[in-house]
Design a protein around this motif. Structure first.
Motif, PDB file in Angstrom:
ATOM      1  N   GLY A 252       0.707  -1.032   0.110  1.00  0.00           N
ATOM      2  CA  GLY A 252      -0.023   0.068  -0.078  1.00  0.00           C
ATOM      3  C   GLY A 252       0.701   1.324  -0.042  1.00  0.00           C
ATOM      4  O   GLY A 252       0.114   2.351   0.149  1.00  0.00           O
ATOM      5  N   GLY A 253       2.254   1.299  -0.443  1.00  0.00           N
ATOM      6  CA  GLY A 253       3.057   2.386  -0.242  1.00  0.00           C
ATOM      7  C   GLY A 253       3.219   2.592  -1.733  1.00  0.00           C
ATOM      8  O   GLY A 253       2.925   2.194  -2.640  1.00  0.00           O
ATOM      9  N   ARG A 254       4.345   3.848  -1.759  1.00  0.00           N
ATOM     10  CA  ARG A 254       4.790   4.043  -3.209  1.00  0.00           C
ATOM     11  C   ARG A 254       6.312   4.570  -2.946  1.00  0.00           C
ATOM     12  O   ARG A 254       6.657   5.109  -2.134  1.00  0.00           O
ATOM     13  CB  ARG A 254       3.981   5.467  -3.956  1.00  0.00           C
ATOM     14  N   ASN A 255       7.067   3.432  -3.721  1.00  0.00           N
ATOM     15  CA  ASN A 255       8.435   3.446  -3.830  1.00  0.00           C
ATOM     16  C   ASN A 255       8.719   4.814  -4.352  1.00  0.00           C
ATOM     17  O   ASN A 255       8.406   5.001  -5.552  1.00  0.00           O
ATOM     18  CB  ASN A 255       9.164   2.289  -4.624  1.00  0.00           C
ATOM     19  N   ILE A 256       9.402   5.985  -3.728  1.00  0.00           N
ATOM     20  CA  ILE A 256       9.831   7.115  -4.496  1.00  0.00           C
ATOM     21  C   ILE A 256      10.607   6.780  -5.651  1.00  0.00           C
ATOM     22  O   ILE A 256      10.767   7.820  -6.301  1.00  0.00           O
ATOM     23  CB  ILE A 256      10.461   7.953  -3.465  1.00  0.00           C
ATOM     24  N   PHE A 257      11.354   5.697  -5.661  1.00  0.00           N
ATOM     25  CA  PHE A 257      12.248   5.622  -6.873  1.00  0.00           C
ATOM     26  C   PHE A 257      11.799   4.526  -7.669  1.00  0.00           C
ATOM     27  O   PHE A 257      12.500   3.779  -8.636  1.00  0.00           O
ATOM     28  CB  PHE A 257      13.802   5.343  -6.494  1.00  0.00           C
ATOM     29  N   SER A 258      10.473   3.969  -7.833  1.00  0.00           N
ATOM     30  CA  SER A 258       9.850   3.171  -8.563  1.00  0.00           C
ATOM     31  C   SER A 258      10.049   3.427 -10.105  1.00  0.00           C
ATOM     32  O   SER A 258       9.972   2.341 -11.028  1.00  0.00           O
ATOM     33  CB  SER A 258       8.330   3.096  -8.369  1.00  0.00           C
ATOM     34  N   GLY A 259      10.295   4.568 -10.549  1.00  0.00           N
ATOM     35  CA  GLY A 259      10.479   5.043 -11.972  1.00  0.00           C
ATOM     36  C   GLY A 259      11.744   4.746 -12.429  1.00  0.00           C
ATOM     37  O   GLY A 259      12.057   4.892 -13.773  1.00  0.00           O
ATOM     38  N   LEU A 260      12.719   4.569 -11.491  1.00  0.00           N
ATOM     39  CA  LEU A 260      14.075   3.971 -11.996  1.00  0.00           C
ATOM     40  C   LEU A 260      13.902   2.612 -12.520  1.00  0.00           C
ATOM     41  O   LEU A 260      13.923   1.610 -11.855  1.00  0.00           O
ATOM     42  CB  LEU A 260      15.010   4.228 -10.910  1.00  0.00           C
ATOM     43  N   ASN A 261      14.372   2.214 -13.591  1.00  0.00           N
ATOM     44  CA  ASN A 261      14.434   0.803 -14.297  1.00  0.00           C
ATOM     45  C   ASN A 261      15.812   0.296 -14.124  1.00  0.00           C
ATOM     46  O   ASN A 261      16.765   0.077 -14.798  1.00  0.00           O
ATOM     47  CB  ASN A 261      14.273   1.077 -15.891  1.00  0.00           C
ATOM     48  N   GLU A 262      15.940   0.206 -12.716  1.00  0.00           N
ATOM     49  CA  GLU A 262      17.499  -0.503 -12.191  1.00  0.00           C
ATOM     50  C   GLU A 262      17.074  -1.365 -11.016  1.00  0.00           C
ATOM     51  O   GLU A 262      15.958  -1.548 -10.460  1.00  0.00           O
ATOM     52  CB  GLU A 262      18.173   0.830 -11.458  1.00  0.00           C
ATOM     53  N   ARG A 263      17.906  -2.026 -10.652  1.00  0.00           N
ATOM     54  CA  ARG A 263      17.898  -2.968  -9.504  1.00  0.00           C
ATOM     55  C   ARG A 263      18.406  -2.051  -8.363  1.00  0.00           C
ATOM     56  O   ARG A 263      17.739  -1.164  -7.917  1.00  0.00           O
ATOM     57  CB  ARG A 263      18.961  -4.283  -9.684  1.00  0.00           C
ATOM     58  N   TRP A 264      19.662  -2.383  -7.658  1.00  0.00           N
ATOM     59  CA  TRP A 264      20.044  -1.557  -6.824  1.00  0.00           C
ATOM     60  C   TRP A 264      21.161  -0.499  -7.266  1.00  0.00           C
ATOM     61  O   TRP A 264      21.960  -0.864  -7.889  1.00  0.00           O
ATOM     62  CB  TRP A 264      20.864  -2.424  -5.761  1.00  0.00           C
ATOM     63  N   THR A 265      20.657   0.608  -6.927  1.00  0.00           N
ATOM     64  CA  THR A 265      21.208   1.970  -7.684  1.00  0.00           C
ATOM     65  C   THR A 265      21.394   2.947  -6.968  1.00  0.00           C
ATOM     66  O   THR A 265      20.837   3.099  -5.686  1.00  0.00           O
ATOM     67  CB  THR A 265      20.414   2.364  -8.994  1.00  0.00           C
ATOM     68  N   VAL A 267      21.568   7.057  -6.219  1.00  0.00           N
ATOM     69  CA  VAL A 267      20.855   8.227  -6.570  1.00  0.00           C
ATOM     70  C   VAL A 267      21.548   9.351  -5.574  1.00  0.00           C
ATOM     71  O   VAL A 267      22.382   9.409  -4.940  1.00  0.00           O
ATOM     72  CB  VAL A 267      19.455   8.092  -5.962  1.00  0.00           C
ATOM     73  N   GLY A 268      20.808  10.669  -5.741  1.00  0.00           N
ATOM     74  CA  GLY A 268      21.158  11.861  -5.212  1.00  0.00           C
ATOM     75  C   GLY A 268      20.235  12.100  -3.980  1.00  0.00           C
ATOM     76  O   GLY A 268      19.055  11.819  -3.787  1.00  0.00           O
ATOM     77  N   TRP A 269      21.081  12.793  -2.697  1.00  0.00           N
ATOM     78  CA  TRP A 269      20.283  12.973  -1.606  1.00  0.00           C
ATOM     79  C   TRP A 269      19.102  14.139  -1.866  1.00  0.00           C
ATOM     80  O   TRP A 269      18.119  14.287  -1.363  1.00  0.00           O
ATOM     81  CB  TRP A 269      20.954  13.455  -0.388  1.00  0.00           C
ATOM     82  N   GLU A 270      19.432  14.908  -3.048  1.00  0.00           N
ATOM     83  CA  GLU A 270      18.403  16.082  -3.382  1.00  0.00           C
ATOM     84  C   GLU A 270      17.047  15.133  -3.852  1.00  0.00           C
ATOM     85  O   GLU A 270      16.182  15.698  -3.557  1.00  0.00           O
ATOM     86  CB  GLU A 270      18.938  16.877  -4.605  1.00  0.00           C
ATOM     87  N   SER A 271      17.219  14.202  -4.513  1.00  0.00           N
ATOM     88  CA  SER A 271      16.080  13.558  -5.045  1.00  0.00           C
ATOM     89  C   SER A 271      15.086  12.853  -3.680  1.00  0.00           C
ATOM     90  O   SER A 271      13.894  12.919  -3.889  1.00  0.00           O
ATOM     91  CB  SER A 271      16.342  12.518  -6.154  1.00  0.00           C
ATOM     92  N   VAL A 272      15.837  12.582  -2.713  1.00  0.00           N
ATOM     93  CA  VAL A 272      15.274  12.010  -1.859  1.00  0.00           C
ATOM     94  C   VAL A 272      14.437  12.816  -1.124  1.00  0.00           C
ATOM     95  O   VAL A 272      13.501  13.057  -0.544  1.00  0.00           O
ATOM     96  CB  VAL A 272      16.397  11.280  -0.720  1.00  0.00           C
ATOM     97  N   THR A 273      15.396  14.134  -0.839  1.00  0.00           N
ATOM     98  CA  THR A 273      14.433  15.171  -0.005  1.00  0.00           C
ATOM     99  C   THR A 273      13.248  15.754  -0.830  1.00  0.00           C
ATOM    100  O   THR A 273      12.268  16.093   0.042  1.00  0.00           O
ATOM    101  CB  THR A 273      15.493  16.664   0.050  1.00  0.00           C
ATOM    102  N   LYS A 274      13.221  15.751  -2.098  1.00  0.00           N
ATOM    103  CA  LYS A 274      12.177  16.638  -2.835  1.00  0.00           C
ATOM    104  C   LYS A 274      11.138  15.418  -2.928  1.00  0.00           C
ATOM    105  O   LYS A 274       9.991  15.950  -2.651  1.00  0.00           O
ATOM    106  CB  LYS A 274      12.662  16.622  -4.498  1.00  0.00           C
ATOM    107  N   ALA A 275      11.482  14.281  -2.451  1.00  0.00           N
ATOM    108  CA  ALA A 275      10.154  13.335  -2.497  1.00  0.00           C
ATOM    109  C   ALA A 275       9.559  13.137  -1.162  1.00  0.00           C
ATOM    110  O   ALA A 275       8.288  12.676  -1.218  1.00  0.00           O
ATOM    111  CB  ALA A 275      10.809  11.760  -2.850  1.00  0.00           C
TER     112      ALA A 275
END
Length: 344
Positions: A252-265, A267-275
């Motif tokens: 019932g949640g939403r992975n904030i990086f579900s849009g990345l077609n990757e396995r373990w990858t 990212v930048g902290w800025e994108s985490v903060t923005k989400a």
């Protein structure tokens, strides 16, 4: 836990120890359904049969393995869940994995050999006289380290790739949602070993448990969830090609990086903060225990103001609940229960 980190990336956590004991207990009933005393493999005592099964997108002819080697807990769990311990010679278990004594299939692990606590390599497989190797692409098998299905084919050693890792497998890619990939692996392994009925029973049981969690998922907008694997300068997280993406969505949640077609990858902290994640899933493993990761997130100026951190909304996911294997559903059930109690 990101698997690529064993190739490209840089135990027992007190905080998670109680959770793990509970996980073993809660998984015990499921394990009775999943393992049993050993599957009735058609070829026992007979000449090995041949069957064609896909290895990622490549049709491969297999003979029934008798001396399998499994890399990491997910591979071994898949074999043990099908009752195939008699066909497993040994396993390779890097330090990231929690102790096998905590596994629902601890008795099966005890029956076979621990071959190494390092990365998978060709010499180990050859020395073990293995006739079958189970691992993932770039998380076990590796061009850089000289152990690939193609190399093993030349040595007449059969191999099987986790479907979850097939999306970028050279020449023969295959892409499935992570839980569908888990089901596919169990069905394909069932066919290779001649235990199709057993595999169907296991897969049906997993699907039933998955549907039960989905049916109880909280209504309304799904909370944004950040999976934190590791990393301080830049975090490693889960894209849409690994089990946590399905765990988050089905619960019932939403992975904030579900849009990345990757396995373990990375990212930048800025994108985490923005989400602005409302929940952080902490992957607990090896030399990166959960307490240290939580402490970092609470102290770092980049993350201490995140909604999830301020509200102390941390969920700990065990390593073997995050990599492809039957214990993914244990993780799903526990995270589903967590989200149902979450106050937003």
């Amino acid at each position: 836990m990101h698997l690529n980190r064993l190739l490209n990336r840089p135990l027992n956590s007190p905080l998670n120890r109680a959770r793990r004991r509970a996980a073993v207990g809660s998984a015990a009933a499921a394990a009775l359904l999943l393992s049993g005393c050993g599957a009735d493999v058609e070829t026992d005592g007979k000449e090995s049969r041949k069957v064609t099964v896909k290895r990622c997108g490549e049709p491969v002819e297999y003979t029934t393995p008798k001396r399998a080697v499994a890399y990491e807990g997910g591979s071994a769990d898949k074999l043990f869940s099908l009752g195939l311990a008699d066909h497993v010679y040994g396993y390779v278990m890097p330090p990231a994995n929690p102790p096998v004594s905590e596994s629902p299939w601890a008795s099966d692990y005890a029956r076979v050999k621990k071959l190494s606590d390092d990365l998978l390599n060709k010499e180990l497989v050859v020395d073990a006289k293995a006739d079958f190797v189970v691992a993932g692409w770039n998380s076990g098998f590796s061009d850089q380290r000289g152990i690939t299905p193609k190399i093993l084919d030349k040595l007449r050693i059969q191999s099987f790739l986790h479907t979850e890792s097939c999306y970028n497998y050279p020449r023969f890619p295959e892409r499935k949602a992570p839980f569908d990939a888990l089901h596919t692996d169990l069905e394909r392994l069932g066919k290779i070993f001649g235990v199709e009925k057993r595999a169907k029973k296991v897969v049906d049981g997993l699907k039933k448990r998955e549907r039960a969690v989905e049916s109880k998922a909280p209504k309304g907008d799904p909370p944004p969830v950040f999976l934190y694997d590791s990393g301080t300068d830049q975090p490693f997280t889960a894209g849409n090609q690994v089990p946590p993406d399905d765990i988050i969505e089905k619960a019932g949640g939403r992975n904030i990086f579900s849009g990345l077609n990757e396995r373990w990858t990375q990212v930048g902290w800025e994108s985490v903060t923005k989400a602005e994640p409302e929940v952080v899933i902490i992957l607990d493993y090896g030399d990166k225990p959960a307490e240290k990761k939580i402490d970092f997130l609470k102290k770092s100026p980049r993350t201490r103001e995140l909604p999830a951190v301020k509200k102390d909304n941390f969920f700990i996911l065990d390593y073997n609940e995050g990599i492809s294997g039957p214990r993914n559903v244990d993780g799903l059930e526990k995270f589903g229960a967590y989200l149902r109690k979450l106050k937003r």
